[in-house]
Design an enzyme around this catalytic site. Structure first.
Site, PDB file in Angstrom:
ATOM      1  N   PHE A  51       0.821  -1.218   0.000  1.00  0.00           N
ATOM      2  CA  PHE A  51       0.000   0.000   0.000  1.00  0.00           C
ATOM      3  C   PHE A  51       0.851   1.263   0.000  1.00  0.00           C
ATOM      4  O   PHE A  51       0.396   2.314   0.424  1.00  0.00           O
ATOM      5  CB  PHE A  51      -0.930  -0.004   1.219  1.00  0.00           C
ATOM      6  CG  PHE A  51      -1.762  -1.254   1.314  1.00  0.00           C
ATOM      7  CD1 PHE A  51      -2.895  -1.400   0.531  1.00  0.00           C
ATOM      8  CD2 PHE A  51      -1.396  -2.296   2.153  1.00  0.00           C
ATOM      9  CE1 PHE A  51      -3.667  -2.558   0.597  1.00  0.00           C
ATOM     10  CE2 PHE A  51      -2.151  -3.463   2.227  1.00  0.00           C
ATOM     11  CZ  PHE A  51      -3.294  -3.589   1.440  1.00  0.00           C
ATOM     12  N   LEU A  52       2.103   1.125  -0.463  1.00  0.00           N
ATOM     13  CA  LEU A  52       2.996   2.288  -0.309  1.00  0.00           C
ATOM     14  C   LEU A  52       2.569   3.476  -1.164  1.00  0.00           C
ATOM     15  O   LEU A  52       2.042   3.332  -2.267  1.00  0.00           O
ATOM     16  CB  LEU A  52       4.456   1.914  -0.590  1.00  0.00           C
ATOM     17  CG  LEU A  52       4.906   1.491  -1.982  1.00  0.00           C
ATOM     18  CD1 LEU A  52       5.175   2.689  -2.869  1.00  0.00           C
ATOM     19  CD2 LEU A  52       6.169   0.677  -1.843  1.00  0.00           C
ATOM     20  N   ARG A  53       2.789   4.650  -0.581  1.00  0.00           N
ATOM     21  CA  ARG A  53       2.520   5.900  -1.303  1.00  0.00           C
ATOM     22  C   ARG A  53       3.842   6.459  -1.778  1.00  0.00           C
ATOM     23  O   ARG A  53       4.826   6.439  -1.023  1.00  0.00           O
ATOM     24  CB  ARG A  53       1.894   6.933  -0.356  1.00  0.00           C
ATOM     25  CG  ARG A  53       0.544   6.571   0.186  1.00  0.00           C
ATOM     26  CD  ARG A  53       0.243   7.378   1.448  1.00  0.00           C
ATOM     27  NE  ARG A  53       1.239   7.115   2.499  1.00  0.00           N
ATOM     28  CZ  ARG A  53       1.392   7.875   3.588  1.00  0.00           C
ATOM     29  NH1 ARG A  53       0.656   8.933   3.770  1.00  0.00           N
ATOM     30  NH2 ARG A  53       2.294   7.556   4.510  1.00  0.00           N
ATOM     31  N   GLU A  54       3.873   6.980  -2.972  1.00  0.00           N
ATOM     32  CA  GLU A  54       5.087   7.628  -3.443  1.00  0.00           C
ATOM     33  C   GLU A  54       5.349   8.827  -2.537  1.00  0.00           C
ATOM     34  O   GLU A  54       4.426   9.473  -2.053  1.00  0.00           O
ATOM     35  CB  GLU A  54       4.932   8.047  -4.901  1.00  0.00           C
ATOM     36  CG  GLU A  54       4.783   6.827  -5.788  1.00  0.00           C
ATOM     37  CD  GLU A  54       4.814   7.141  -7.271  1.00  0.00           C
ATOM     38  OE1 GLU A  54       5.200   8.252  -7.647  1.00  0.00           O
ATOM     39  OE2 GLU A  54       4.440   6.235  -8.041  1.00  0.00           O
ATOM     40  N   LYS A  86      -6.472  -4.654  -1.972  1.00  0.00           N
ATOM     41  CA  LYS A  86      -5.671  -3.608  -2.618  1.00  0.00           C
ATOM     42  C   LYS A  86      -6.524  -2.721  -3.538  1.00  0.00           C
ATOM     43  O   LYS A  86      -6.503  -1.494  -3.445  1.00  0.00           O
ATOM     44  CB  LYS A  86      -4.534  -4.272  -3.401  1.00  0.00           C
ATOM     45  CG  LYS A  86      -3.761  -3.363  -4.301  1.00  0.00           C
ATOM     46  CD  LYS A  86      -2.896  -2.400  -3.532  1.00  0.00           C
ATOM     47  CE  LYS A  86      -2.441  -1.286  -4.424  1.00  0.00           C
ATOM     48  NZ  LYS A  86      -1.216  -0.672  -4.014  1.00  0.00           N
ATOM     49  N   PHE A 144      -7.803  13.020   2.341  1.00  0.00           N
ATOM     50  CA  PHE A 144      -8.257  12.674   0.986  1.00  0.00           C
ATOM     51  C   PHE A 144      -9.564  13.370   0.633  1.00  0.00           C
ATOM     52  O   PHE A 144     -10.347  12.881  -0.177  1.00  0.00           O
ATOM     53  CB  PHE A 144      -8.346  11.155   0.787  1.00  0.00           C
ATOM     54  CG  PHE A 144      -7.037  10.615   0.286  1.00  0.00           C
ATOM     55  CD1 PHE A 144      -5.924  10.571   1.102  1.00  0.00           C
ATOM     56  CD2 PHE A 144      -6.891  10.208  -1.035  1.00  0.00           C
ATOM     57  CE1 PHE A 144      -4.698  10.145   0.634  1.00  0.00           C
ATOM     58  CE2 PHE A 144      -5.661   9.768  -1.514  1.00  0.00           C
ATOM     59  CZ  PHE A 144      -4.581   9.731  -0.683  1.00  0.00           C
ATOM     60  N   CYS A 167      -1.053   4.515  -9.938  1.00  0.00           N
ATOM     61  CA  CYS A 167      -1.924   3.523  -9.289  1.00  0.00           C
ATOM     62  C   CYS A 167      -3.409   3.836  -9.397  1.00  0.00           C
ATOM     63  O   CYS A 167      -4.150   3.098 -10.031  1.00  0.00           O
ATOM     64  CB  CYS A 167      -1.554   3.374  -7.818  1.00  0.00           C
ATOM     65  SG  CYS A 167       0.026   2.568  -7.596  1.00  0.00           S
ATOM     66  N   LYS A 215       1.965  14.459  -7.976  1.00  0.00           N
ATOM     67  CA  LYS A 215       1.762  14.952  -6.610  1.00  0.00           C
ATOM     68  C   LYS A 215       3.113  15.442  -6.097  1.00  0.00           C
ATOM     69  O   LYS A 215       4.149  15.126  -6.696  1.00  0.00           O
ATOM     70  CB  LYS A 215       1.179  13.869  -5.707  1.00  0.00           C
ATOM     71  CG  LYS A 215       2.131  12.720  -5.390  1.00  0.00           C
ATOM     72  CD  LYS A 215       1.492  11.807  -4.363  1.00  0.00           C
ATOM     73  CE  LYS A 215       2.513  10.880  -3.740  1.00  0.00           C
ATOM     74  NZ  LYS A 215       1.931   9.980  -2.770  1.00  0.00           N
ATOM     75  N   ARG A 226       3.399   9.995 -14.352  1.00  0.00           N
ATOM     76  CA  ARG A 226       2.416   9.091 -14.949  1.00  0.00           C
ATOM     77  C   ARG A 226       1.005   9.591 -14.660  1.00  0.00           C
ATOM     78  O   ARG A 226       0.657   9.876 -13.531  1.00  0.00           O
ATOM     79  CB  ARG A 226       2.587   7.668 -14.391  1.00  0.00           C
ATOM     80  CG  ARG A 226       3.765   6.933 -14.995  1.00  0.00           C
ATOM     81  CD  ARG A 226       3.938   5.571 -14.376  1.00  0.00           C
ATOM     82  NE  ARG A 226       4.311   5.668 -12.981  1.00  0.00           N
ATOM     83  CZ  ARG A 226       4.354   4.635 -12.134  1.00  0.00           C
ATOM     84  NH1 ARG A 226       4.026   3.431 -12.546  1.00  0.00           N
ATOM     85  NH2 ARG A 226       4.715   4.807 -10.881  1.00  0.00           N
TER      86      ARG A 226
HETATM   87  C1  UDX Z   1      -1.794   5.535  -3.946  1.00  0.00           C
HETATM   88  C2  UDX Z   1      -2.305   4.964  -2.631  1.00  0.00           C
HETATM   89  O1  UDX Z   1      -2.431   6.023  -1.652  1.00  0.00           O
HETATM   90  C3  UDX Z   1      -1.379   3.890  -2.113  1.00  0.00           C
HETATM   91  O2  UDX Z   1      -1.867   3.325  -0.913  1.00  0.00           O
HETATM   92  C4  UDX Z   1      -1.232   2.833  -3.197  1.00  0.00           C
HETATM   93  O3  UDX Z   1      -0.326   1.819  -2.778  1.00  0.00           O
HETATM   94  C5  UDX Z   1      -0.764   3.441  -4.501  1.00  0.00           C
HETATM   95  O4  UDX Z   1      -1.640   4.495  -4.889  1.00  0.00           O
HETATM   96  P1  UDX Z   1       0.104   7.282  -4.629  1.00  0.00           P
HETATM   97  O5  UDX Z   1      -0.213   6.987  -6.065  1.00  0.00           O
HETATM   98  O6  UDX Z   1       1.530   7.379  -4.219  1.00  0.00           O
HETATM   99  O7  UDX Z   1      -0.553   6.190  -3.677  1.00  0.00           O
HETATM  100  O8  UDX Z   1      -0.584   8.681  -4.324  1.00  0.00           O
HETATM  101  P2  UDX Z   1      -1.619   9.292  -3.284  1.00  0.00           P
HETATM  102  O9  UDX Z   1      -0.906   9.996  -2.226  1.00  0.00           O
HETATM  103  O10 UDX Z   1      -2.635   8.302  -2.881  1.00  0.00           O
HETATM  104  O11 UDX Z   1      -2.292  10.397  -4.216  1.00  0.00           O
HETATM  105  C6  UDX Z   1      -2.947  10.013  -5.426  1.00  0.00           C
HETATM  106  C7  UDX Z   1      -3.444  11.189  -6.173  1.00  0.00           C
HETATM  107  O12 UDX Z   1      -4.578  11.749  -5.510  1.00  0.00           O
HETATM  108  C8  UDX Z   1      -2.459  12.342  -6.340  1.00  0.00           C
HETATM  109  O13 UDX Z   1      -2.524  12.819  -7.672  1.00  0.00           O
HETATM  110  C9  UDX Z   1      -2.969  13.379  -5.361  1.00  0.00           C
HETATM  111  O14 UDX Z   1      -2.633  14.690  -5.773  1.00  0.00           O
HETATM  112  C10 UDX Z   1      -4.462  13.158  -5.410  1.00  0.00           C
HETATM  113  N1  UDX Z   1      -5.188  13.597  -4.208  1.00  0.00           N
HETATM  114  C11 UDX Z   1      -4.923  13.036  -2.989  1.00  0.00           C
HETATM  115  C12 UDX Z   1      -6.168  14.572  -4.319  1.00  0.00           C
HETATM  116  O15 UDX Z   1      -6.437  15.085  -5.411  1.00  0.00           O
HETATM  117  N2  UDX Z   1      -6.859  14.952  -3.196  1.00  0.00           N
HETATM  118  C13 UDX Z   1      -6.617  14.418  -1.965  1.00  0.00           C
HETATM  119  O16 UDX Z   1      -7.271  14.805  -1.001  1.00  0.00           O
HETATM  120  C14 UDX Z   1      -5.606  13.423  -1.862  1.00  0.00           C
END
Ligand code: UDX
Length: 440
Positions: A149-152, A208, A253, A264, A327, A334
């Site tokens: 579940f890792l976040r970048e 997932k 979120f 993802c 982000k 991507r």
């Molecule tokens: C995500 C999941 O959080 C992670 O658990 C999974 O393993 C992989 O996908 P990630 O892609 O690193 O992780 O990014 P995340 O921090 O979740 O953000 C995803 C996108 O949502 C970003 O473009 C971010 O800008 C956007 N976002 C996030 C919003 O637009 N609003 C929010 O409130 C939160």
């Protein structure tokens, strides 16, 4: 433990380095020789805080190495499969080519008693099929599914100290042995009290995609509220604060803006919907199409807002884009909403200048036609419109007065579109800016 990690992309490279830091003996395998060389030098192939240090210390300890030679996995007893499952070329489903290839390569190299652990995000039902294959060709080995579940931007922390650990284990007597092996792998996190959920394969696979679908839905929900807020004169950020105080909802979120991107969330919701349709269950997750549509609409909305600033036509207008990665704290472009908006404005004839602390090189490879300026002051000089699209700290903390001096000296206030709703409208307006947020 002796561990191999097949696939050293985002997930695999971080996982390999993290496993070595826990004291395991790890070999990471990838088909990309340049990537293997870079990793072997202790260089992170992408921007990820903390990964460089973890690689360097792992390599120095002698417990971490990288290779292109799949034969080197033979000494390991636990094999993590961390290859990509991108959106397929022809449609919305996940492309399993790399997962299938990894399993085929592993099978002849599996020692009796060894364990294959799937980490890649796959359509539900995949593990069952792979387990069948392994059972036929390497009956003394087993399969577990252990989603990640890792976040970048937080990948190292999320790998070493996850919120939860999920094991999808076989349905037979092998389950206990598999669980014990995984307990050894994750001994440190488990001792620290990380919750563990042991399930069957299908549940682990679903956990997932369900988690990502939920997060995507939460973001699109608040963006739908932003669409409404904009028309009725409400403020979506206050709305999010107010509903977020309800613990059942939670504030995280719920940031409305240009929407979600990355490697993802977008592909995972599409693959989930595609898989559900294959299963005859399309209706159950039909809302995910709406979630996707709301999200994609955000990008066109920002383009339309930019057009409206110039009376409908951006051609020849100098527009500065702050942030291009999907982000902050990531160089990943991507499915980046910011890059999509930049390209959309360029295609409409605007003179677009893009800046970003880390994402420029990746964006340039994909879209060499755009103009890039690494220094934000250069990027801002002479701008007729500024659009903040990725909320890097340096952009959130821009001084509105100093920024006003940098942009063009046109008559009337300069305009900024805050497409992440992270700036303080009052202080920007006070500094002679026309401030436009999304849904406020
Ligand atoms: C995500 C999941 O959080 C992670 O658990 C999974 O393993 C992989 O996908 P990630 O892609 O690193 O992780 O990014 P995340 O921090 O979740 O953000 C995803 C996108 O949502 C970003 O473009 C971010 O800008 C956007 N976002 C996030 C919003 O637009 N609003 C929010 O409130 C939160």
């Amino acid at each position: 433990m002796k561990i191999s990690v097949i696939g050293c992309g985002y997930l695999g490279a971080v996982h390999a380095a993290a496993m070595a830091s826990l004291g395991h003996d790890v070999v990471g395998v990838d088909v990309d020789a340049a990537r293997v060389e870079q990793l072997s030098l202790g260089e992170a192939p992408f921007y990820e805080p903390g990964l460089g240090e973890l690689l360097t210390s792992g390599l120095a300890s002698g417990r971490l190495r990288f290779t292109t030679d799949i034969d080197e996995v033979a000494a390991a007893s636990v094999h993590f499969v961390a290859v990509g499952t991108p959106q397929s070329f022809e449609g919305q489903s996940a492309d399993l080519t790399y997962v299938n290839a990894a399993i085929e390569e592993l099978i002849p190299r599996l020692a009796p008693g060894s364990l294959v652990v799937g980490k890649s995000t796959v359509p539900v039902g995949t593990a069952e099929q792979l387990a069948f294959l392994i059972d036929q060709h390497a009956p003394q080995a087993s399969l577990a599914w252990n989603p990640e579940f890792l976040r970048e931007g937080f990948a190292v922390r999320d790998t070493l100290r996850p919120d939860r650990i999920v094991y999808g284990v076989p349905g037979d007597k092998d389950a206990e042995r598999v669980e014990k092996l995984l307990d050894q792998v994750y001994a440190q996190a488990l001792t620290q009290g990380t919750p563990k959920v042991v399930t069957n394969y299908a549940t682990a696979e679903l956990v997932k995609v369900a988690a990502n679908a939920f997060l995507a839905t939460k973001i699109s929900f608040i963006n739908a509220m932003a669409e409404i807020s904009e028309v009725v004169g409400a403020d979506v950020t206050q709305l999010a604060d107010a509903i977020g105080h309800d613990n059942r909802i939670g504030r995280r979120f719920l940031n409305a803006g240009v929407g979600f991107g990355g490697g993802c969330l977008p592909k995972d919701i599409r693959a989930f919907a595609a898989r559900a349709e294959e299963l005859g269950l399309g209706e159950s997750v039909a809302f995910l199409h709406e979630v996707d549509a709301i999200n994609m609409r955000r990008r066109s909305h920002v383009i339309e807002l930019a057009e409206s600033v110039f009376g409908g036509d951006v051609s020849g207008k100098r527009i500065t884009i702050l942030g291009v990665s999907f982000k902050p704290d990531s160089d990943d472009i991507r499915d980046s909403p910011a890059l999509d908006v930049a390209v959309g404005l360029y295609e409409r004839g605007a003179a677009v200048v893009v800046t970003d602390p880390q994402g420029i090189e990746n964006a340039r490879q994909r879209h060499p036609e755009l103009h890039y300026a690494p220094d934000p002051s250069d990027a801002l000089a002479g701008a007729e419109l500024v659009i903040l699209l990725t909320e890097w700290t340096e952009y959130k903390s821009l001084d509105p007065h100093l920024t006003r001096l940098l942009v063009s000296d046109q008559a009337g206030p300069a305009t900024i579109i805050d497409a992440r709703n992270v700036l303080d409208p009052a202080s920007w307006r006070a500094a002679d800016w026309r401030y436009l947020g999304l849904g406020r």
